[in-house]
Design a protein around this motif. Structure first.
Motif, PDB file in Angstrom:
ATOM      1  N   LEU A 127      -5.179   8.652   7.379  1.00 16.48           N
ATOM      2  CA  LEU A 127      -4.540   8.131   6.168  1.00 16.48           C
ATOM      3  C   LEU A 127      -4.582   9.145   5.030  1.00 16.48           C
ATOM      4  CD1 LEU A 127      -5.894   4.458   6.187  1.00 16.48           C
ATOM      5  CD2 LEU A 127      -3.547   5.195   6.628  1.00 16.48           C
ATOM      6  N   SER A 128      -5.726   9.788   4.846  1.00 15.53           N
ATOM      7  CA  SER A 128      -5.868  10.723   3.725  1.00 15.53           C
ATOM      8  C   SER A 128      -4.984  11.955   3.894  1.00 15.53           C
ATOM      9  CB  SER A 128      -7.337  11.148   3.584  1.00 15.53           C
ATOM     10  OG  SER A 128      -7.781  11.826   4.751  1.00 15.53           O
TER      11      SER A 128
ATOM     12  N   LEU B 297      -8.635   4.569   0.497  1.00 18.82           N
ATOM     13  CA  LEU B 297      -8.659   5.599   1.530  1.00 18.82           C
ATOM     14  C   LEU B 297     -10.044   5.778   2.151  1.00 18.82           C
ATOM     15  CD1 LEU B 297      -6.340   8.375   0.050  1.00 18.82           C
ATOM     16  CD2 LEU B 297      -5.799   6.584   1.710  1.00 18.82           C
ATOM     17  N   GLU B 298     -11.019   4.998   1.701  1.00 23.80           N
ATOM     18  CA  GLU B 298     -12.363   5.072   2.269  1.00 23.80           C
ATOM     19  C   GLU B 298     -12.793   3.746   2.888  1.00 23.80           C
ATOM     20  OE1 GLU B 298     -15.243   6.624  -0.485  1.00 23.80           O
ATOM     21  OE2 GLU B 298     -13.806   8.010  -1.369  1.00 23.80           O
ATOM     22  N   ARG B 299     -11.898   2.786   2.952  1.00 23.11           N
ATOM     23  CA  ARG B 299     -12.279   1.455   3.417  1.00 23.11           C
ATOM     24  C   ARG B 299     -12.712   1.455   4.879  1.00 23.11           C
ATOM     25  NH1 ARG B 299      -7.585  -2.079   0.328  1.00 23.11           N
ATOM     26  NH2 ARG B 299      -8.759  -2.362  -1.609  1.00 23.11           N
TER      27      ARG B 299
ATOM     28  N   MET C  28       0.829  -1.200   0.000  1.00 21.60           N
ATOM     29  CA  MET C  28       0.000   0.000   0.000  1.00 21.60           C
ATOM     30  C   MET C  28       0.867   1.255   0.000  1.00 21.60           C
ATOM     31  SD  MET C  28      -3.070  -1.077  -0.141  1.00 21.60           S
ATOM     32  CE  MET C  28      -3.974   0.418   0.249  1.00 21.60           C
ATOM     33  N   ASP C  29       2.149   1.104  -0.371  1.00 18.17           N
ATOM     34  CA  ASP C  29       3.018   2.265  -0.428  1.00 18.17           C
ATOM     35  C   ASP C  29       2.566   3.214  -1.535  1.00 18.17           C
ATOM     36  OD1 ASP C  29       5.906   0.287   0.420  1.00 18.17           O
ATOM     37  OD2 ASP C  29       4.518   1.411   1.683  1.00 18.17           O
ATOM     38  N   GLU C  30       2.008   2.619  -2.640  1.00 18.37           N
ATOM     39  CA  GLU C  30       1.536   3.418  -3.736  1.00 18.37           C
ATOM     40  C   GLU C  30       0.286   4.170  -3.319  1.00 18.37           C
ATOM     41  OE1 GLU C  30       0.827   2.297  -8.123  1.00 18.37           O
ATOM     42  OE2 GLU C  30       2.125   0.777  -7.265  1.00 18.37           O
ATOM     43  N   LYS C  31       0.235   5.452  -3.603  1.00 17.08           N
ATOM     44  CA  LYS C  31      -0.924   6.237  -3.211  1.00 17.08           C
ATOM     45  C   LYS C  31      -1.997   6.121  -4.291  1.00 17.08           C
ATOM     46  CE  LYS C  31       0.691   7.704   0.606  1.00 17.08           C
ATOM     47  NZ  LYS C  31       0.132   7.235   1.851  1.00 17.08           N
TER      48      LYS C  31
ATOM     49  N   LEU D 262      -0.295   9.418   9.463  1.00 15.84           N
ATOM     50  CA  LEU D 262       0.273   8.160   9.937  1.00 15.84           C
ATOM     51  C   LEU D 262       0.323   7.160   8.788  1.00 15.84           C
ATOM     52  CD1 LEU D 262      -1.615   7.704  13.350  1.00 15.84           C
ATOM     53  CD2 LEU D 262       0.747   8.456  13.041  1.00 15.84           C
ATOM     54  N   ARG D 263       1.271   6.235   8.870  1.00 16.25           N
ATOM     55  CA  ARG D 263       1.338   5.169   7.885  1.00 16.25           C
ATOM     56  C   ARG D 263       0.190   4.203   8.092  1.00 16.25           C
ATOM     57  NH1 ARG D 263       5.645   2.240   9.472  1.00 16.25           N
ATOM     58  NH2 ARG D 263       5.657   1.026   7.519  1.00 16.25           N
TER      59      ARG D 263
END
Length: 450
Positions: free
Chosen positions: A309-310, A177-179, A1-4, A314-315
């Motif tokens: 997250l958004s 980012l909405e999960r 999930m490093d890719e945005k 934080l990671r």
């Protein structure tokens, strides 16, 4: 999930994905209601003389007594007028846990099949069957405890079908980012048959085939999931999954979380009635408060997790471990404190409200972690995860019935201490081995045609 993922915004609460979340919310609310309704009703159904430490009469206190000690009024009632079935605490534990047996039987196969054939029909059918069986539960009680256990087991099988396939749908409908936000709205919750009509009418397995979705929302969802595979899988890498410690961290988290949650869900009315000596009418009111807190904390936790997250505060793994820690540590502290504040009704009720409320913060932690580590197999792995949780529920329900049958005071103390110990074990294991990166065996592989 490093890719945005894509940050392009689409309308939120007017969007189909949020409509899906709210319909799932009412569906989940229905199934939870169907599970806990017997826990409240059983107070009036059983012969209270079977409860250890109680005489042929029970002391009832009105709800006002709980919060106003100056208005103490104790009235004795003969429970023979309302007691119908002589079910011992051990028998009640088996009845409570029987629904978990049914869910376990269908979790893995339903999760696998939902990933292949689609989850819409499976979820709708499961909800409908569970709703119908709830209507027949009062009738089956007159035919004996065995039939009640059978009905509850079949109802669990139906709910297992409905629970598991949800993550197949969210793997296709929820932008990364909405999960937390979407799953928390869906999971924070008699309506059953009405929900089925909505479900079969307006729900589709993925946004690409929905006839009413806007182009903007469809592009937002698809672009957000672009880095993840949407192709059907040919096989499930069982060996790789068995050797994957991050998966075992999730499984352990589920086991710990469900241990205490099952006790609260199934035995809360009994605890309020037997320990606080509250009458059945007020017991139902008090038993509902923790679930209101749980729903609120679930939604707020999901909002906060996605906000962190958004905004890149934080990671992803930090967010998952933070909410897992809060969801396992805080309810453990409340559970350990319960036996020491039993004389204070107000404090006891506050702690009972906080336990499920803080426990549901796990929904933004390891509960949805399978979507991070293996989105291609999220539904299948969610079935296994819930299987571990349901095994914990079966053991904890049965053990609770056994412990309180020996001695009510020490029994409840041992129940809460044991639950806290299980939670702490799960927390340490998850903090040590939990991850949020897609595992190598879950990544898309390019097939070369000769």
């Amino acid at each position: 999930m490093d890719e945005k993922p894509s940050t392009r915004k689409s309308p939120e609460f007017c969007s189909l994905r949020y409509g899906l979340a709210f319909i799932m919310h009412f569906s989940n609310f229905t199934m939870i209601t169907q599970r806990v309704s017997l826990s409240i009703a059983i107070i009036a159904m059983v012969n209270s003389t079977q409860q250890p430490g109680l005489l042929n009469t029970s002391t009832e206190r009105p709800l006002a007594f709980t919060f106003n000690h100056s208005n103490r009024s104790i009235r004795e009632v003969n429970t023979a007028e309302v007691s119908v079935y002589e079910w011992s605490p051990e028998t009640q534990g088996i009845i409570f846990s029987s629904i978990n047996y049914g869910i376990i039987l269908t979790l893995i196969p339903s999760g696998y099949l939902a990933g292949i054939f689609g989850a819409k029909q499976m979820l709708g059918a499961g909800l409908l069957i569970s709703s119908l069986l709830t209507l027949f539960t009062p009738l089956t009680a007159d035919f004996g405890v065995i039939l009640v256990i059978v009905i509850r087991t079949v109802q669990g099988m139906a709910q297992g079908m409905a629970w598991t396939g949800q993550f197949t749908i969210w793997a296709k409908w929820a932008p990364p980012l909405e999960r937390s936000k979407l799953t928390s709205i869906a999971g924070s919750g008699s309506i059953g048959c009405v929900c089925c009509l909505l479900w079969f009418t307006v729900i589709y397995d993925d946004p690409l085939h929905h006839p009413c979705i806007s182009i903007r929302e469809k592009e937002h969802i698809v672009s957000s999931l672009a880095q993840q595979s949407s192709s059907p899988r040919r096989s499930v890498p069982i060996k790789s999954m068995v050797r994957c410690l991050p998966l075992w961290a999730i499984f352990t988290g589920f086991f710990s979380h469900f241990w205490l949650c099952t006790i609260i869900i199934t035995y809360l009315p009994t605890y309020i009635s037997s320990v606080l000596r509250v009458n059945i009418r007020d017991s139902g009111v008090l038993s509902s408060l923790p679930f209101i807190a749980a729903a609120s904390c679930t939604i707020l936790g999901g909002q906060l997790a996605d906000f962190l997250l958004s905004r890149n505060l934080l990671r992803l793994i930090t967010v998952r471990k933070l909410f897992s820690s809060l969801g396992l540590l805080l309810p453990s502290l409340c559970a350990v404190a319960l036996p020491f504040v039993a004389s204070s009704y107000t404090t006891t009720i506050i702690l009972l409200i906080l336990i499920p409320g803080t426990s549901n913060l796990c929904d933004s932690g390891f509960i949805i972690n399978t979507l991070d580590v293996a989105p291609r197999y999220a539904s299948f792995l969610m079935g296994i995860s819930r299987g571990f949780g349901l095994i914990a529920g079966i053991i904890s329900s049965t053990a609770t019935g056994f412990l309180i049958s020996q001695d009510s005071v020490s029994g409840w103390r041992n129940v809460f201490f044991l639950a806290a110990a299980v939670n702490m074990f799960g927390l340490v294991f998850y903090l040590t081995f939990g991850q949020a990166e897609i595992q190598h065996w879950a990544k898309e592989r390019t097939l070369t045609r000769l």
